[in-house]
Design a protein around this motif. Structure first.
Motif, PDB file in Angstrom:
ATOM      1  N   ILE A 107       0.876  -1.164   0.000  1.00  0.00           N
ATOM      2  CA  ILE A 107       0.000   0.000   0.000  1.00  0.00           C
ATOM      3  C   ILE A 107       0.916   1.218   0.000  1.00  0.00           C
ATOM      4  CG2 ILE A 107      -1.810   1.245   1.229  1.00  0.00           C
ATOM      5  CD1 ILE A 107      -2.628  -1.516   2.393  1.00  0.00           C
ATOM      6  N   ALA A 108       1.030   1.866  -1.148  1.00  0.00           N
ATOM      7  CA  ALA A 108       2.036   2.909  -1.325  1.00  0.00           C
ATOM      8  C   ALA A 108       1.626   4.227  -0.696  1.00  0.00           C
ATOM      9  CB  ALA A 108       2.306   3.112  -2.813  1.00  0.00           C
ATOM     10  N   GLU A 109       0.336   4.537  -0.710  1.00  0.00           N
ATOM     11  CA  GLU A 109      -0.097   5.848  -0.234  1.00  0.00           C
ATOM     12  C   GLU A 109      -1.538   5.762   0.251  1.00  0.00           C
ATOM     13  OE1 GLU A 109       0.442  10.289  -2.016  1.00  0.00           O
ATOM     14  OE2 GLU A 109      -0.890   8.968  -3.166  1.00  0.00           O
ATOM     15  N   VAL A 110      -1.828   6.519   1.304  1.00  0.00           N
ATOM     16  CA  VAL A 110      -3.184   6.631   1.827  1.00  0.00           C
ATOM     17  C   VAL A 110      -3.540   8.105   1.870  1.00  0.00           C
ATOM     18  CG1 VAL A 110      -4.745   6.175   3.739  1.00  0.00           C
ATOM     19  CG2 VAL A 110      -2.913   4.549   3.221  1.00  0.00           C
ATOM     20  N   LEU A 111      -4.616   8.483   1.176  1.00  0.00           N
ATOM     21  CA  LEU A 111      -5.097   9.856   1.175  1.00  0.00           C
ATOM     22  C   LEU A 111      -6.432   9.921   1.899  1.00  0.00           C
ATOM     23  CD1 LEU A 111      -4.348  10.986  -2.508  1.00  0.00           C
ATOM     24  CD2 LEU A 111      -2.990  11.417  -0.462  1.00  0.00           C
ATOM     25  N   LEU A 112      -6.482  10.659   3.000  1.00  0.00           N
ATOM     26  CA  LEU A 112      -7.702  10.855   3.772  1.00  0.00           C
ATOM     27  C   LEU A 112      -8.220  12.252   3.461  1.00  0.00           C
ATOM     28  CD1 LEU A 112      -9.654   9.764   5.920  1.00  0.00           C
ATOM     29  CD2 LEU A 112      -8.178  10.779   7.651  1.00  0.00           C
ATOM     30  N   LYS A 149     -14.567  12.008   4.804  1.00  0.00           N
ATOM     31  CA  LYS A 149     -15.423  11.860   3.639  1.00  0.00           C
ATOM     32  C   LYS A 149     -14.989  10.720   2.727  1.00  0.00           C
ATOM     33  CE  LYS A 149     -16.809  16.726   3.507  1.00  0.00           C
ATOM     34  NZ  LYS A 149     -16.825  17.968   2.696  1.00  0.00           N
ATOM     35  N   SER A 150     -13.674  10.577   2.522  1.00  0.00           N
ATOM     36  CA  SER A 150     -13.205   9.508   1.630  1.00  0.00           C
ATOM     37  C   SER A 150     -11.780   9.115   2.006  1.00  0.00           C
ATOM     38  CB  SER A 150     -13.254   9.947   0.164  1.00  0.00           C
ATOM     39  OG  SER A 150     -12.319  10.982  -0.074  1.00  0.00           O
ATOM     40  N   ILE A 151     -11.450   7.849   1.731  1.00  0.00           N
ATOM     41  CA  ILE A 151     -10.097   7.337   1.914  1.00  0.00           C
ATOM     42  C   ILE A 151      -9.691   6.660   0.612  1.00  0.00           C
ATOM     43  CG2 ILE A 151      -8.568   5.874   3.269  1.00  0.00           C
ATOM     44  CD1 ILE A 151     -10.507   5.976   5.528  1.00  0.00           C
ATOM     45  N   ARG A 152      -8.540   7.080   0.086  1.00  0.00           N
ATOM     46  CA  ARG A 152      -8.029   6.508  -1.163  1.00  0.00           C
ATOM     47  C   ARG A 152      -6.742   5.755  -0.862  1.00  0.00           C
ATOM     48  NH1 ARG A 152      -8.414   7.520  -6.724  1.00  0.00           N
ATOM     49  NH2 ARG A 152      -6.517   7.111  -7.906  1.00  0.00           N
ATOM     50  N   PHE A 153      -6.714   4.482  -1.251  1.00  0.00           N
ATOM     51  CA  PHE A 153      -5.535   3.642  -1.080  1.00  0.00           C
ATOM     52  C   PHE A 153      -4.909   3.422  -2.457  1.00  0.00           C
ATOM     53  CE2 PHE A 153      -8.508   2.490   2.278  1.00  0.00           C
ATOM     54  CZ  PHE A 153      -7.712   2.588   3.421  1.00  0.00           C
ATOM     55  N   SER A 154      -3.626   3.774  -2.588  1.00  0.00           N
ATOM     56  CA  SER A 154      -2.894   3.551  -3.836  1.00  0.00           C
ATOM     57  C   SER A 154      -1.920   2.397  -3.641  1.00  0.00           C
ATOM     58  CB  SER A 154      -2.133   4.815  -4.250  1.00  0.00           C
ATOM     59  OG  SER A 154      -3.042   5.852  -4.545  1.00  0.00           O
ATOM     60  N   PHE A 155      -1.819   1.530  -4.651  1.00  0.00           N
ATOM     61  CA  PHE A 155      -1.029   0.317  -4.549  1.00  0.00           C
ATOM     62  C   PHE A 155       0.182   0.385  -5.493  1.00  0.00           C
ATOM     63  CE2 PHE A 155      -5.539  -1.505  -4.172  1.00  0.00           C
ATOM     64  CZ  PHE A 155      -5.622  -1.121  -2.848  1.00  0.00           C
ATOM     65  N   SER A 156       1.246  -0.279  -5.116  1.00  0.00           N
ATOM     66  CA  SER A 156       2.405  -0.457  -5.984  1.00  0.00           C
ATOM     67  C   SER A 156       3.117  -1.735  -5.557  1.00  0.00           C
ATOM     68  CB  SER A 156       3.353   0.756  -5.917  1.00  0.00           C
ATOM     69  OG  SER A 156       3.903   0.885  -4.623  1.00  0.00           O
ATOM     70  N   LEU A 157       4.334  -1.948  -6.077  1.00  0.00           N
ATOM     71  CA  LEU A 157       5.075  -3.178  -5.793  1.00  0.00           C
ATOM     72  C   LEU A 157       6.303  -2.881  -4.949  1.00  0.00           C
ATOM     73  CD1 LEU A 157       4.982  -4.880  -9.287  1.00  0.00           C
ATOM     74  CD2 LEU A 157       3.354  -5.087  -7.417  1.00  0.00           C
ATOM     75  N   ARG A 158       6.715  -3.866  -4.169  1.00  0.00           N
ATOM     76  CA  ARG A 158       7.954  -3.754  -3.401  1.00  0.00           C
ATOM     77  C   ARG A 158       9.128  -4.259  -4.244  1.00  0.00           C
ATOM     78  NH1 ARG A 158       7.361  -2.497   1.820  1.00  0.00           N
ATOM     79  NH2 ARG A 158       5.325  -2.778   2.796  1.00  0.00           N
ATOM     80  N   GLN A 159      10.198  -3.520  -4.212  1.00  0.00           N
ATOM     81  CA  GLN A 159      11.452  -3.932  -4.854  1.00  0.00           C
ATOM     82  C   GLN A 159      11.256  -4.283  -6.326  1.00  0.00           C
ATOM     83  OE1 GLN A 159      14.177  -3.608  -3.139  1.00  0.00           O
ATOM     84  NE2 GLN A 159      13.190  -3.233  -1.176  1.00  0.00           N
ATOM     85  N   ALA A 160      10.385  -3.595  -7.007  1.00  0.00           N
ATOM     86  CA  ALA A 160      10.181  -3.931  -8.424  1.00  0.00           C
ATOM     87  C   ALA A 160       9.532  -2.773  -9.148  1.00  0.00           C
ATOM     88  CB  ALA A 160       9.306  -5.177  -8.558  1.00  0.00           C
ATOM     89  N   LEU A 161       9.955  -2.579 -10.361  1.00  0.00           N
ATOM     90  CA  LEU A 161       9.247  -1.726 -11.302  1.00  0.00           C
ATOM     91  C   LEU A 161       8.680  -2.655 -12.359  1.00  0.00           C
ATOM     92  CD1 LEU A 161      11.717   1.217 -11.552  1.00  0.00           C
ATOM     93  CD2 LEU A 161       9.317   1.424 -10.957  1.00  0.00           C
ATOM     94  N   GLN A 162       7.385  -2.577 -12.569  1.00  0.00           N
ATOM     95  CA  GLN A 162       6.755  -3.542 -13.443  1.00  0.00           C
ATOM     96  C   GLN A 162       6.819  -3.086 -14.889  1.00  0.00           C
ATOM     97  OE1 GLN A 162       5.478  -1.752 -11.038  1.00  0.00           O
ATOM     98  NE2 GLN A 162       3.308  -1.398 -11.207  1.00  0.00           N
ATOM     99  N   PRO A 163       7.562  -3.780 -15.737  1.00  0.00           N
ATOM    100  CA  PRO A 163       7.581  -3.434 -17.151  1.00  0.00           C
ATOM    101  C   PRO A 163       6.378  -3.996 -17.893  1.00  0.00           C
ATOM    102  CG  PRO A 163       9.034  -5.272 -16.766  1.00  0.00           C
ATOM    103  CD  PRO A 163       8.503  -4.867 -15.422  1.00  0.00           C
ATOM    104  N   LYS A 164       5.491  -4.640 -17.205  1.00  0.00           N
ATOM    105  CA  LYS A 164       4.313  -5.212 -17.846  1.00  0.00           C
ATOM    106  C   LYS A 164       3.110  -4.975 -16.950  1.00  0.00           C
ATOM    107  CE  LYS A 164       6.111  -9.198 -18.153  1.00  0.00           C
ATOM    108  NZ  LYS A 164       6.276 -10.575 -18.551  1.00  0.00           N
TER     109      LYS A 164
END
Length: 972
Positions: free
Chosen positions: A631-636, A655-670
């Protein structure tokens, strides 16, 4: 010195402002410990997870933003904070909140327009050194140490593996080092003469052999090498034709030198290759290259002056693109013969040397579309040319024979596919079936398919021979399995959605090492036949597309399939499907139907719209189906939140919570597939689309819940992927606490008791009154029923009995007596209708209409020559009370009797309707009704009174030429 050499293929995947980058001039690239990429541009700092960008820019009114747009250096400390050097100041970024802290080391620095921080470096113990007018060290505990150590004249500092700090002084013309972390400079060696000028800017990098590379970025760029262990300059100097901007040392021993003319690759202190912009897709950026960086996944990123940045991965070298001509040409087929690779394209037949693959050595059939190639057992090359026929060439390309329609040997010129089987027969798949050439008799045999019993159709696209010498003919509405004698063994239909393959076109067939037959379709994915068992692979099982253009098997028994979105590789051992696309260095994502081949050398050869793609399948290793998500970022409410010990605390009123996702130790080329679920609320995994990586909640339940997340390169890999979790505590407002609830419950209980007592009293009184009214009504209905039955019933029964006695007398005419009998029986019918209405406490409108229809039909038979017509238009059912039912019946009864008896009508039309209100209408074509008559009969007055009593209006219309309309309509 520099010498000319050939440039090999390096493919890049690029990003620029169109993809979300803040600006196209990239000066520094860095990857943090979580795998997130950071890009410093002339107009902002960017974070990049391989899919989307987040931009950080300076806001002069907000001191928690970066101090300047122009980013020069980036490094991460031991605690995970990001240190960013700009053209005007030093900044520390808290990645959890997105807030910056600005650092000024003097009072004047706050007001200076430019204060460059070009160098931030880290040693092996995670200590940072920031080049400044005095030394600034940040130790591995995050503590900042400032000391004037005499290193202010140190240029382009670097650490060696022992932690010694190296640099040079152009003022003194010497190489300096601060050994054993005492940070006191000592002179090590005199700089070469070319580097002693005070106007020369010297930069340094240290390789793994402890050799210091000293280079300049001036008009005569050179690289000098100093062995720090022996304290000697190596007898090696490299001069480049373009100013050097940066040198990146890779883990494989290569050095990528960024220049204004592209990238030069150095191995063993010698230039071995060059990468420059080519006006084709997947080239290095067209502008001057400013920097290069290798991340932990071995992606090499390059930043340019005004064309964004791009990455290259070593696996990209597994793909080689045969460029046939100056323009991109679709490749339809390939064949190896006589030491050459023959490639059929839309613009002719190209001949490449198998040794030198970069340029064709010859071109035949120019400006003609080659549709297919094959090599027969006599080592002859068969070439199918669209609209011209088939030509046979020797191994050098000399024409030996031609089969055209004009020769009457071949009855078609539309050859789609050529194939030579194990017996030497040559098959031609065409739009009119397929043809077979017998080399022994040199005769053609045609297999047309116009007969209706041939359910696979006539349009043939592909021919394949399995290990049992059975032929598989792919057609537009099915697949034919034929024995070696070409007799039909089995037919698999694909004409309708109920057929075995659904409604689709069969594009190709292949066989794996276990004897399984794999079938490619143009819209329904891939099918596999194994021991009469049919398996299906589609996007639901992880294919990137259901449009399959070609299929082949490599030497590791993996299935390769060209699709509309790249190449899918089905690994039967790992039970996963891997996607190879342009993001993985594949030269093209668009392919040609039937143009996929596997040769005995381990190559997969794919015909694409850009040329022939050669893939070293033996060296290709599919990535694991899953990766580690975070979970890369949480915006409240739009503001970034800090997560402490894996817990997110949410105060009431959000009012809202936004959860942004990404990968650990990796940049996804696909493409990455994410799944999430909120345990405690919904235990079902929800899958995001492949281009989505965030989720928003607006009404999380109070209390504790757990957000779980996992990711994979394929949908099938999600079930085995590791799970990341975040505990969420949503605190209730005061009015949502147990204490508040207890207080409110007590108050409500008191109020409820008071209201309950009062309500029960009122309800009891109303119930008593209702019972009384109901009893009175029931008594009245009973009384009316008894009166009708006892009086009118008794009278009518007596009348019927008397008539029966009269009928026995001979002097009475039978016809007259029958009429009296029927009339009396009709009176009894009226009586039954009245009793029926009164005895039904509630009556539906439909039942009422049906009853009146029965009544009207019975009445009409006594009036010869009159036709009765019914029209029913009831849109909504209604419940009628006994009072309404009885009065409606009497009004309609009177109106019908008047029409039958007095109107002299031929047709009577009765219309029952209920759209928004009830409306009945009786219309006749008789002599009409005198509405202006002052004397109205008792029957009409009675009808009007009954209508008013139940809330209906009664309207009577008559025309001068005859006919009467009686309309009874609800007024409420």
């Amino acid at each position: 010195m520099f010498s000319a050499f050939a440039q090999t293929q390096y493919r890049f995947v690029g990003f620029n402002t169109k993809d979300g980058l803040s600006q196209n001039s990239v000066h520094v690239i860095f990857q943090d410990k979580d795998g997130l990429l950071w890009i410093g541009t002339q107009d902002g700092l960017n974070s990049f997870d391989g899919r989307k960008f987040r931009v950080y820019k300076c806001n002069p009114k907000d001191t928690t933003t970066i101090s300047d747009q122009f980013v020069l250096s980036i490094e991460e400390d031991a605690l995970g904070y990001l240190w960013v050097g700009t053209r005007s100041g030093l900044n520390k970024l808290d990645k959890r909140t997105g807030k910056f802290t600005r650092y000024y080391f003097s009072a004047t620095e706050r007001t200076e327009l430019y204060r460059n921080y070009q160098t931030i470096i880290r040693d092996r113990q995670n200590n940072l050194f920031i080049q400044h007018s005095f030394s600034v060290f940040i130790n591995n505990k995050g503590q900042m140490i400032q000391a004037d150590t005499g290193l202010r004249d140190l240029r382009s500092p670097v650490f060696d593996q022992e932690g010694n700090l190296w640099g040079s002084s152009t003022k003194k013309g010497v190489l300096l080092a601060s050994r054993n972390k005492q940070y006191q400079p000592r002179t090590i060696a005199l700089l070469p003469a070319a580097l002693r000028s005070r106007d020369v800017i010297i930069k340094h990098v240290m390789d793994t052999a402890s050799v210091l590379w000293c280079y300049t970025d001036e008009n005569l760029p050179t690289i000098h090498f100093f062995d720090t262990r022996s304290s000697k300059w190596l007898n090696k100097t490299l001069s480049l034709p373009s100013p050097i901007q940066h040198i990146a040392l890779l883990r494989n021993g290569q050095a990528w030198v960024s220049t204004l003319a592209g990238v030069f690759i150095i191995e063993g202190y010698a230039i071995t290759d060059t990468i420059s912009y080519q006006p084709t897709q997947q080239s290095i950026p067209s502008a001057n290259i400013l920097c290069a960086y290798e991340d932990r996944q071995a992606n090499v990123w390059v930043g340019s002056a005004n064309a964004g940045f791009a990455y290259h991965h070593p696996s990209f070298r597994k793909f080689f693109l045969y460029k046939t001509g100056l323009q991109e040409e679709p490749v339809t087929s390939v064949a190896d013969l006589g030491g050459y690779r023959w490639i059929g394209s839309a613009d002719g037949l190209y001949k490449f040397s198998l040794v030198n693959k970069h340029k064709p050595v010859d071109k035949l059939f120019a400006a003609n579309r080659v549709t297919s190639l094959t090599v027969d057992q006599q080592s002859r090359l068969w070439v199918a040319i669209q609209r011209k026929g088939v030509y046979v060439l020797d191994s050098t390309g000399k024409s030996l024979q031609a089969f055209t329609r004009n020769d009457s040997l071949l009855q078609t010129q539309s050859v789609l596919y050529l194939f030579c089987d194990a017996t030497g027969r040559v098959f031609l798949a065409t739009e009119k079936g397929f043809f077979v050439y017998q080399p022994t008799t040199k005769q053609w045999q045609s297999y047309y398919s116009y007969k209706k019993k041939d359910v696979a159709g006539w349009y043939s696209l592909h021919v394949f021979e399995d290990t049992h010498q059975q032929l598989w003919i792919s057609k537009h509405i099915g697949l034919e399995q034929r024995s070696s004698d070409l007799s039909v063994k089995q037919v698999y239909r694909s004409k309708s959605i109920t057929d075995v393959f659904g409604r689709t076109i069969i594009t190709a067939v292949t066989e794996d090492k276990d004897g399984r037959i794999w079938i490619a379709t143009l819209s329904n994915g891939i099918f596999c036949i194994r021991k009469d068992r049919l398996m299906h692979y589609s996007t639901e099982q992880g294919l990137s597309s259901n449009l399959i253009y070609g299929i082949a098997v490599d030497r590791k028994n993996r299935i390769w399939a060209t699709t509309s979105s790249g190449i899918n590789v089905i690994d039967q051992t790992k039970q996963q499907i891997d996607l190879i696309s342009s993001k993985d260095g594949l030269p093209s994502d668009d392919f040609v139907i039937g143009a996929l081949f596997a040769n005995q050398s381990g190559e997969i050869l794919a015909g694409s719209v850009r040329g022939l793609i050669s893939i070293d399948a033996d060296r290709f290793t599919a990535q694991d189906a899953f990766v580690e998500a975070k979970i890369a970022e949480v915006l409240l409410n739009g503001e970034p939140q800090q997560i402490d010990n894996g817990v997110l605390a949410v105060q009431p009123g959000y009012k809202s919570i936004r959860f942004s996702f990404s990968l650990r130790q990796a940049l996804q080329p696909k493409a990455i597939f994410y799944q999430y679920r909120l345990k405690g609320v919904d235990d079902q995994w929800q899958t995001l689309k492949y281009d989505e990586s965030s989720v928003t909640y607006s009404n999380l339940p109070k209390g504790e819940s757990v957000l779980e997340l996992r990711a994979a390169y394929t949908l099938a890999g999600l079930s085995k992927a590791p799970i990341a979790s975040l505990r969420i505590e949503v605190y209730p407002a005061f009015w949502e606490t147990k204490s508040f609830y207890a207080l409110m419950i007590a108050a409500l209980m008191v109020i409820a008791v008071v209201f309950t007592v009062q309500y029960n009293r009122i309800r009891y009184r109303k119930k008593i009154q209702a019972l009384q009214v109901q009893k009175q009504l029931q008594d009245e209905r009973g009384r009316i029923s008894r009166d009708l039955h006892d009086n009118i019933g008794a009278y009518t029964s007596a009348l019927i009995s008397g008539i029966h006695q009269l009928k026995q007398q001979e002097t009475i005419e039978d016809t007259y007596v029958d009429e009296l009998h029927d009339y009396a029986a009709n009176i009894m019918g009226y009586l039954r209708e009245t009793i029926w209405v009164l005895n039904n406490e509630q009556l539906t409108l439909t039942a009422f209409v049906d009853r009146f229809k029965t009544y009207a039909t019975r009445i009409s038979k006594y009036y010869q020559g009159q036709q009765l017509h019914f029209v029913t238009d009831i849109h909504e059912e209604r419940i009628l009370t006994p009072q309404i039912s009885l009065n409606l019946f009497r009004v309609l009864q009177e109106a019908l009797q008047n029409a039958c008896k007095h109107a002299d009508a031929n047709n009577i039309r009765i219309h029952f309707a209920n759209q928004q209100r009830i409306c009945f209408q009786i219309e006749d074509d008789g002599k009409g009704f005198a509405l202006d008559s002052r004397e109205q009969g008792f029957g009409l007055q009675n009808m009007q009174a009954r209508a008013v009593e139940i809330g209906f209006s009664l309207q009577i219309q008559t025309a001068s030429n005859g006919g009467t309309i009686i309309r009874l309509e609800e007024t409420g």
